[in-house]
Design a protein around this motif. Structure first.
Motif, PDB file in Angstrom:
ATOM      1  N   ARG A 160      -5.670 -17.018  12.850  1.00  0.00           N
ATOM      2  CA  ARG A 160      -6.216 -16.890  11.486  1.00  0.00           C
ATOM      3  C   ARG A 160      -6.514 -15.430  11.138  1.00  0.00           C
ATOM      4  O   ARG A 160      -6.412 -15.029   9.982  1.00  0.00           O
ATOM      5  N   GLU A 161      -6.847 -14.627  12.141  1.00  0.00           N
ATOM      6  CA  GLU A 161      -7.130 -13.206  11.897  1.00  0.00           C
ATOM      7  C   GLU A 161      -5.880 -12.481  11.373  1.00  0.00           C
ATOM      8  O   GLU A 161      -5.990 -11.548  10.588  1.00  0.00           O
ATOM      9  N   ALA A 162      -4.718 -12.916  11.808  1.00  0.00           N
ATOM     10  CA  ALA A 162      -3.472 -12.313  11.322  1.00  0.00           C
ATOM     11  C   ALA A 162      -3.290 -12.614   9.833  1.00  0.00           C
ATOM     12  O   ALA A 162      -2.871 -11.735   9.069  1.00  0.00           O
ATOM     13  N   ILE A 163      -3.611 -13.821   9.416  1.00  0.00           N
ATOM     14  CA  ILE A 163      -3.535 -14.179   7.998  1.00  0.00           C
ATOM     15  C   ILE A 163      -4.507 -13.311   7.207  1.00  0.00           C
ATOM     16  O   ILE A 163      -4.156 -12.756   6.162  1.00  0.00           O
ATOM     17  N   ASP A 164      -5.725 -13.168   7.715  1.00  0.00           N
ATOM     18  CA  ASP A 164      -6.719 -12.320   7.044  1.00  0.00           C
ATOM     19  C   ASP A 164      -6.226 -10.881   6.933  1.00  0.00           C
ATOM     20  O   ASP A 164      -6.405 -10.235   5.896  1.00  0.00           O
ATOM     21  N   ALA A 165      -5.587 -10.375   7.977  1.00  0.00           N
ATOM     22  CA  ALA A 165      -5.085  -8.993   7.962  1.00  0.00           C
ATOM     23  C   ALA A 165      -3.972  -8.821   6.925  1.00  0.00           C
ATOM     24  O   ALA A 165      -3.931  -7.815   6.208  1.00  0.00           O
ATOM     25  N   VAL A 166      -3.084  -9.798   6.837  1.00  0.00           N
ATOM     26  CA  VAL A 166      -2.015  -9.727   5.830  1.00  0.00           C
ATOM     27  C   VAL A 166      -2.630  -9.761   4.433  1.00  0.00           C
ATOM     28  O   VAL A 166      -2.235  -8.990   3.545  1.00  0.00           O
ATOM     29  N   CYS A 167      -3.609 -10.629   4.218  1.00  0.00           N
ATOM     30  CA  CYS A 167      -4.277 -10.704   2.910  1.00  0.00           C
ATOM     31  C   CYS A 167      -4.939  -9.379   2.559  1.00  0.00           C
ATOM     32  O   CYS A 167      -4.814  -8.893   1.426  1.00  0.00           O
ATOM     33  N   GLN A 168      -5.625  -8.786   3.521  1.00  0.00           N
ATOM     34  CA  GLN A 168      -6.278  -7.494   3.275  1.00  0.00           C
ATOM     35  C   GLN A 168      -5.258  -6.409   2.957  1.00  0.00           C
ATOM     36  O   GLN A 168      -5.481  -5.582   2.065  1.00  0.00           O
ATOM     37  N   ALA A 169      -4.128  -6.414   3.649  1.00  0.00           N
ATOM     38  CA  ALA A 169      -3.086  -5.414   3.384  1.00  0.00           C
ATOM     39  C   ALA A 169      -2.510  -5.582   1.984  1.00  0.00           C
ATOM     40  O   ALA A 169      -2.301  -4.594   1.266  1.00  0.00           O
ATOM     41  N   ILE A 170      -2.287  -6.823   1.575  1.00  0.00           N
ATOM     42  CA  ILE A 170      -1.761  -7.069   0.226  1.00  0.00           C
ATOM     43  C   ILE A 170      -2.776  -6.620  -0.810  1.00  0.00           C
ATOM     44  O   ILE A 170      -2.425  -5.953  -1.794  1.00  0.00           O
ATOM     45  N   MET A 171      -4.030  -6.957  -0.609  1.00  0.00           N
ATOM     46  CA  MET A 171      -5.066  -6.594  -1.581  1.00  0.00           C
ATOM     47  C   MET A 171      -5.303  -5.086  -1.635  1.00  0.00           C
ATOM     48  O   MET A 171      -5.764  -4.571  -2.648  1.00  0.00           O
ATOM     49  N   ALA A 172      -4.955  -4.373  -0.567  1.00  0.00           N
ATOM     50  CA  ALA A 172      -5.118  -2.919  -0.554  1.00  0.00           C
ATOM     51  C   ALA A 172      -3.973  -2.200  -1.254  1.00  0.00           C
ATOM     52  O   ALA A 172      -4.081  -1.011  -1.562  1.00  0.00           O
ATOM     53  N   CYS A 173      -2.887  -2.908  -1.525  1.00  0.00           N
ATOM     54  CA  CYS A 173      -1.741  -2.296  -2.208  1.00  0.00           C
ATOM     55  C   CYS A 173      -2.102  -1.942  -3.644  1.00  0.00           C
ATOM     56  O   CYS A 173      -2.892  -2.614  -4.284  1.00  0.00           O
ATOM     57  N   THR A 174      -1.476  -0.886  -4.118  1.00  0.00           N
ATOM     58  CA  THR A 174      -1.668  -0.479  -5.501  1.00  0.00           C
ATOM     59  C   THR A 174      -0.584  -1.120  -6.344  1.00  0.00           C
ATOM     60  O   THR A 174       0.560  -0.667  -6.356  1.00  0.00           O
ATOM     61  N   LEU A 175      -0.936  -2.194  -6.997  1.00  0.00           N
ATOM     62  CA  LEU A 175      -0.053  -2.860  -7.952  1.00  0.00           C
ATOM     63  C   LEU A 175      -0.805  -2.876  -9.277  1.00  0.00           C
ATOM     64  O   LEU A 175      -1.629  -3.748  -9.523  1.00  0.00           O
ATOM     65  N   SER A 176      -0.537  -1.891 -10.109  1.00  0.00           N
ATOM     66  CA  SER A 176      -1.346  -1.708 -11.314  1.00  0.00           C
ATOM     67  C   SER A 176      -1.214  -2.854 -12.304  1.00  0.00           C
ATOM     68  O   SER A 176      -2.103  -3.073 -13.108  1.00  0.00           O
ATOM     69  N   CYS A 177      -0.140  -3.592 -12.247  1.00  0.00           N
ATOM     70  CA  CYS A 177       0.067  -4.617 -13.271  1.00  0.00           C
ATOM     71  C   CYS A 177      -0.523  -5.966 -12.899  1.00  0.00           C
ATOM     72  O   CYS A 177      -0.646  -6.836 -13.751  1.00  0.00           O
ATOM     73  N   VAL A 178      -0.908  -6.182 -11.659  1.00  0.00           N
ATOM     74  CA  VAL A 178      -1.428  -7.492 -11.265  1.00  0.00           C
ATOM     75  C   VAL A 178      -2.942  -7.520 -11.386  1.00  0.00           C
ATOM     76  O   VAL A 178      -3.603  -6.481 -11.407  1.00  0.00           O
ATOM     77  N   GLU A 179      -3.470  -8.724 -11.487  1.00  0.00           N
ATOM     78  CA  GLU A 179      -4.909  -8.917 -11.554  1.00  0.00           C
ATOM     79  C   GLU A 179      -5.351  -9.550 -10.245  1.00  0.00           C
ATOM     80  O   GLU A 179      -5.187 -10.757 -10.050  1.00  0.00           O
ATOM     81  N   LYS A 180      -5.860  -8.719  -9.353  1.00  0.00           N
ATOM     82  CA  LYS A 180      -6.304  -9.231  -8.060  1.00  0.00           C
ATOM     83  C   LYS A 180      -7.480 -10.166  -8.275  1.00  0.00           C
ATOM     84  O   LYS A 180      -8.325  -9.933  -9.128  1.00  0.00           O
ATOM     85  N   LEU A 181      -7.496 -11.229  -7.495  1.00  0.00           N
ATOM     86  CA  LEU A 181      -8.579 -12.195  -7.614  1.00  0.00           C
ATOM     87  C   LEU A 181      -9.808 -11.654  -6.918  1.00  0.00           C
ATOM     88  O   LEU A 181      -9.714 -10.903  -5.943  1.00  0.00           O
ATOM     89  N   GLU A 182     -10.943 -12.027  -7.431  1.00  0.00           N
ATOM     90  CA  GLU A 182     -12.199 -11.585  -6.828  1.00  0.00           C
ATOM     91  C   GLU A 182     -12.214 -11.970  -5.356  1.00  0.00           C
ATOM     92  O   GLU A 182     -11.629 -12.974  -4.968  1.00  0.00           O
ATOM     93  N   ALA A 183     -12.916 -11.209  -4.566  1.00  0.00           N
ATOM     94  CA  ALA A 183     -12.945 -11.453  -3.122  1.00  0.00           C
ATOM     95  C   ALA A 183     -13.337 -12.899  -2.809  1.00  0.00           C
ATOM     96  O   ALA A 183     -12.746 -13.527  -1.945  1.00  0.00           O
ATOM     97  N   ASP A 184     -14.313 -13.436  -3.534  1.00  0.00           N
ATOM     98  CA  ASP A 184     -14.737 -14.817  -3.271  1.00  0.00           C
ATOM     99  C   ASP A 184     -13.623 -15.794  -3.607  1.00  0.00           C
ATOM    100  O   ASP A 184     -13.339 -16.711  -2.845  1.00  0.00           O
ATOM    101  N   ALA A 185     -12.977 -15.611  -4.771  1.00  0.00           N
ATOM    102  CA  ALA A 185     -11.916 -16.525  -5.184  1.00  0.00           C
ATOM    103  C   ALA A 185     -10.693 -16.371  -4.290  1.00  0.00           C
ATOM    104  O   ALA A 185     -10.048 -17.346  -3.933  1.00  0.00           O
ATOM    105  N   ALA A 186     -10.368 -15.135  -3.927  1.00  0.00           N
ATOM    106  CA  ALA A 186      -9.195 -14.897  -3.087  1.00  0.00           C
ATOM    107  C   ALA A 186      -9.425 -15.406  -1.672  1.00  0.00           C
ATOM    108  O   ALA A 186      -8.476 -15.762  -0.987  1.00  0.00           O
ATOM    109  N   HIS A 187     -10.671 -15.436  -1.232  1.00  0.00           N
ATOM    110  CA  HIS A 187     -10.939 -15.862   0.132  1.00  0.00           C
ATOM    111  C   HIS A 187     -11.014 -17.382   0.269  1.00  0.00           C
ATOM    112  O   HIS A 187     -10.959 -17.913   1.365  1.00  0.00           O
TER     113      HIS A 187
END
Length: 194
Positions: free
Chosen positions: A160-187
Motif C-alpha cells: 500500500r505504501e507504493a500506491i501512496d508514493a505514486v499518488c504523492q508523485a502525481i500530486m506533486a506534478c505541475t499540471l496547471s490545467c487540472v484541479e487536484k482534489l483536496e488531500a482529504d478527498a484524494a486520500h
C-alpha cells in the motif's frame, strides 16, 4: 492502452496499479480519486475558433470533429458530453463530419494538418510541442466538461505504501490545467462492489 485491457491486466496481477478515469467499477479493486481534468478544444491556428476566448458545444457541432476510434474510453467520454458529435447521429446532410484517429498524438497531428478540430483532456493537449502557428487550445465555456482521474489497484496488493508514493508523485506534478482534489478527498479510497 484501452481501459478494458488495463482492467484485465490489473485483475490478473500483471499490473500493480493503473491510472484511469472514473467511473470504474470492478470487484476486488479499490480506487483513489486524484484530480479533475477539464476537456479543451484543439483547433488549427487559422480557425475562426482560435480567435475566441471560449468555445461551446454548438461551436463544435459546426466543425469537422476528430475523435478517437471505437473502444477508446475517452471517445465515449467526449460523446457523453457532446451526444450530437456521435457519427451515428449525423445525417447525410449534416454539416459536421467526424474523422477518427488511433491516438491522441494522431489527433493533434490531424488538427495541425487542418483536417478539423478535436476535444482532448487538458493535460494531453500538448500544443507546446507545436508551433503556435499550427495549433491553438481553447477552453470550454463553463460549466466545462471534465473527467475525474483516479488510481486503481487490487484490494489484495501487499504494498500500500507504493500506491501512496505514486499518488504523492502525481500530486506533486505541475499540471496547471487540472484541479487536484483536496488531500482529504484524494486520500479517500473507494472499494468497488463485488
Amino acid at each position: 492502452n484501452y481501459t478494458e485491457v488495463l482492467r484485465e491486466r490489473l485483475k490478473h496481477g500483471k499490473l500493480d496499479a493503473i491510472i484511469i478515469s472514473l467511473p470504474f467499477s470492478e470487484g476486488g479493486i479499490e480506487t483513489r480519486p486524484l484530480y479533475d481534468e477539464p476537456f479543451v478544444v484543439v483547433v488549427p491556428a487559422s480557425s475562426p475558433l482560435s480567435r475566441r476566448q471560449y468555445v461551446n458545444l454548438d461551436d463544435i457541432r459546426r466543425e469537422n470533429l476528430l475523435l478517437l476510434g471505437e473502444g477508446h474510453c475517452f471517445r465515449d467520454q467526449v460523446l457523453s458530453v457532446c451526444p450530437m458529435c456521435d457519427p451515428a447521429m449525423a445525417s447525410e446532410n449534416s454539416l459536421q463530419r467526424t474523422v477518427e484517429g488511433s491516438s491522441l498524438e494522431t489527433l493533434r497531428h490531424m488538427v495541425a494538418s487542418g483536417l478539423g478540430i478535436t476535444i482532448l483532456p487538458c493535460a494531453a493537449a500538448g500544443v507546446d510541442r507545436y508551433s503556435q502557428r499550427l495549433l491553438t487550445i481553447r477552453r470550454f465555456e463553463e460549466p466545462a466538461p471534465r473527467r475525474r482521474i483516479a488510481i486503481a489497484w487490487r484490494r489484495t496488493f501487499p504494498r500500500r505504501e507504493a500506491i501512496d508514493a505514486v499518488c504523492q508523485a502525481i500530486m506533486a506534478c505541475t499540471l496547471s490545467c487540472v484541479e487536484k482534489l483536496e488531500a482529504d478527498a484524494a486520500h479517500e479510497t473507494v472499494a468497488s462492489a463485488g
